[in-house]
Design a protein around this motif. Structure first.
Motif, PDB file in Angstrom:
ATOM      1  N   CYS A 188      -8.359  12.087 -42.230  1.00 36.41           N
ATOM      2  CA  CYS A 188      -7.437  11.681 -41.137  1.00 36.41           C
ATOM      3  C   CYS A 188      -7.470  10.107 -40.970  1.00 36.41           C
ATOM      4  O   CYS A 188      -8.178   9.490 -41.495  1.00 36.41           O
ATOM      5  N   CYS A 227      -8.383   8.492 -38.407  1.00 39.49           N
ATOM      6  CA  CYS A 227      -9.589   8.312 -37.754  1.00 39.49           C
ATOM      7  C   CYS A 227     -11.016   8.149 -38.681  1.00 39.49           C
ATOM      8  O   CYS A 227     -12.074   7.545 -38.716  1.00 39.49           O
ATOM      9  N   GLY A 228     -10.902   9.177 -39.666  1.00 38.53           N
ATOM     10  CA  GLY A 228     -11.680   9.622 -40.672  1.00 38.53           C
ATOM     11  C   GLY A 228     -12.621  10.595 -40.739  1.00 38.53           C
ATOM     12  O   GLY A 228     -13.514  10.833 -41.308  1.00 38.53           O
ATOM     13  N   CYS A 252     -13.286  14.086 -34.445  1.00 34.51           N
ATOM     14  CA  CYS A 252     -12.170  13.710 -34.824  1.00 34.51           C
ATOM     15  C   CYS A 252     -11.324  13.338 -33.651  1.00 34.51           C
ATOM     16  O   CYS A 252     -11.261  14.175 -32.730  1.00 34.51           O
ATOM     17  N   ARG A 253     -10.529  12.067 -33.566  1.00 32.62           N
ATOM     18  CA  ARG A 253      -9.729  11.678 -32.451  1.00 32.62           C
ATOM     19  C   ARG A 253      -8.429  11.812 -32.677  1.00 32.62           C
ATOM     20  O   ARG A 253      -7.454  11.304 -31.874  1.00 32.62           O
ATOM     21  N   CYS A 254      -7.806  12.397 -33.675  1.00 34.54           N
ATOM     22  CA  CYS A 254      -6.567  12.369 -34.226  1.00 34.54           C
ATOM     23  C   CYS A 254      -5.742  13.627 -33.427  1.00 34.54           C
ATOM     24  O   CYS A 254      -6.329  14.764 -33.409  1.00 34.54           O
TER      25      CYS A 254
END
Ligand SMILES: [Zn+2]
Length: 505
Positions: A351, A353-354, A363-365
């Motif tokens: 994603c 943010c990775g 994950c921050r997405c």
């Protein structure tokens, strides 16, 4: 004599058409004109030639000088015509006799009369050799000309040396370019080996399968999971280039101005362009149709890290070479196909943010953000990528295990030999690696048992595979069976292929 003719070559894609530099010194007001579709840098040649002649102690004729670069319809670039023009001036003004044998001359002149190297001389030397022409090149280009095994070539460091050579002076022997041996790998840096990689069994297995069948591969994983490090190990798994392939690869590199290294002569290229590189740099183009990164990776590996970050047009333009092994570049006056039979290895984060699916970092997405990130890759492109695997970060336990000398690396069979055996098996049976087999060819060499047939049908429905998807899956199954030394594709081979072709998370 007031007319001179010198041979040289221009360069168009991977062709090196012959150019005749015709030069006439006539009466009239002093002038110096170059005709025959020269680029601005060729027109500037007038100033360099004039200064170089005067500074080398020759006379510059007072009359009207006309240079024609024939045939006129070919475009000409670069400073390579400086030397033939300067020699033409000397011959046409009676300061030098026309040489006895047919020479092709190349080189950019400095104002003091020194000869500077030009690109693409390896390719020019190959053509000159075929036509039986002798060669006069800048001394700095002698190395690549030597690699071309041209038998009658000389390298000069200055205009004066070039003139003395054509005049048949005794210093010739020292300037002779002797064909150098190529193919000797002595002293070449060793490429990184797969055995050095800690853990990552699935990724290593995927690399072996990719190498054995020529399959393209996409690795998805968080930053720091070792995707680039794994990709860099693919070339060491591939067999060396044949002599004919090595010549082809060296020709492309020479045209692009890359240094040719005799020690790495038969090594497959590994190209890793940055995602900010322009479409032109990756695909190729320009007035002389310069090869791009995909052609520089011909018969080797093209590694695209951060795949979704590449320009969409670049990504879409990869479809043609992945299918046909070449790229067609159209320009106003010309249309040319350049070889681009590369093996694609791509890497991406799951994603933006990775860290989607990572065991350590969250994950921050947003779901919409993840969707947008994925959509940068089109379905038709992903369809052409045979293997898609996850490369997670190594767990601490795995790292520790490796640090105390554990792991099965030592017990593992030599992966290079496994790959070689599987490739030979397929090339002998079908004449091509399985990734390059057409659908009818694949049907011929992929006999499925009833159980395998059922397994294939079921997974096609569950994964919603397209016609192309089924074709790619069979090719992958064929390679896995070849690695196992099996003629029929058994259910375990097909099952592994299905595992390696999962849709993205
Ligand atoms: Zn994320």
């Amino acid at each position: 004599m007031s007319l001179a003719r010198i041979l040289s070559r221009t360069q168009l894609g991977l062709e090196a058409p012959l150019v005749q530099v015709e030069l006439h010194v006539g009466p009239g007001l002093p002038g110096f004109t170059i005709v025959g579709l020269p680029a601005p840098v060729v027109r500037e040649s007038r100033e360099r030639v004039r200064a170089a002649l005067l500074n080398s102690g020759y006379q510059f004729p007072a009359g009207r000088i006309t240079v024609n670069l024939a045939p006129v319809e070919l475009s000409k670039q670069g400073g390579r015509f400086d030397l033939p023009i300067a020699l033409g001036v000397l011959i046409a003004s009676g300061q030098l006799c026309t040489p006895q044998r047919a020479f092709e001359c190349y080189g950019e002149l400095g104002l003091a009369g020194e000869l500077r190297p030009v690109s693409g001389l390896f390719l020019a030397a190959l053509h000159a050799g075929q036509d039986g022409h002798a060669l006069l090149v800048p001394a700095a280009n002698a190395g690549e000309v030597a690699l071309s095994a041209h038998a009658a070539a000389w390298g000069a460091a200055t205009l004066r040396e070039a003139v003395s050579l054509l005049a048949g002076q005794p210093a010739d022997a020292a300037m002779r370019v002797l064909p150098s041996g190529n193919g000797a790998l002595g002293g070449a840096p060793t490429p990184p080996a797969l055995a050095d990689v800690v853990g990552q069994w699935q990724a290593k297995r995927a690399l072996i399968i990719a190498a054995a069948g020529g399959h393209s591969l996409l690795m998805v994983g968080p930053p720091g999971s070792g995707k680039s490090m794994l990709a860099a190990r693919l070339p060491a798994l591939l067999p060396p280039l044949s002599q004919a392939e090595a010549l082809e690869v060296a020709g492309i590199a020479s045209v692009s101005g890359l240094q040719l290294d005799a020690r790495c002569w038969t090594r497959r290229p590994f190209r890793a362009p940055h995602h900010t590189a322009s479409a032109h740099a990756i695909v190729g183009g320009g007035p002389l149709i310069h090869p791009g990164e995909i052609s520089l990776a011909h018969r080797g590996v093209l590694f695209l890290d951060e795949l979704p970050e590449f320009d969409r047009r670049v990504l879409e333009s990869l479809r043609e070479p992945l299918e046909t092994g070449s790229i067609t570049i159209a320009r106003a006056r010309s249309r040319l196909a350049l070889p681009a039979q590369f093996q694609l290895v791509a890497a991406m984060n799951p994603c933006a943010c990775g860290y989607l699916g990572d065991s350590i970092q969250a994950c921050r997405c947003t779901p919409a953000g993840i969707e947008r990130y994925r959509q940068r890759l089109s379905g038709p492109l992903l369809d052409r990528v045979d293997i898609r695997i996850d490369v997670p970060r190594l767990a601490v336990g795995e790292l520790l295990h490796a640090a105390v000398g554990g792991g099965a690396a030592a017990r593992e069979a030599d992966p290079g030999a496994q790959v070689q055996a599987a490739r030979e098996r397929r090339l002998k049976a079908s004449g091509e690696l399985s990734a390059r087999l057409s659908a009818p060819q694949l049907r011929q060499c992929c006999a499925l048992s009833a159980v395998s047939e059922r397994l294939l049908r079921r997974s096609c429905q569950q994964l919603g595979l397209s016609g192309r998807g089924v074709h790619r899956l069979l090719a992958l199954g064929r390679t896995i069976a070849d690695l196992a030394g099996s003629e029929p594709i058994e259910p375990p081979h097909l099952a592994e292929a299905i595992q390696l072709r999962r849709p993205l998370l």
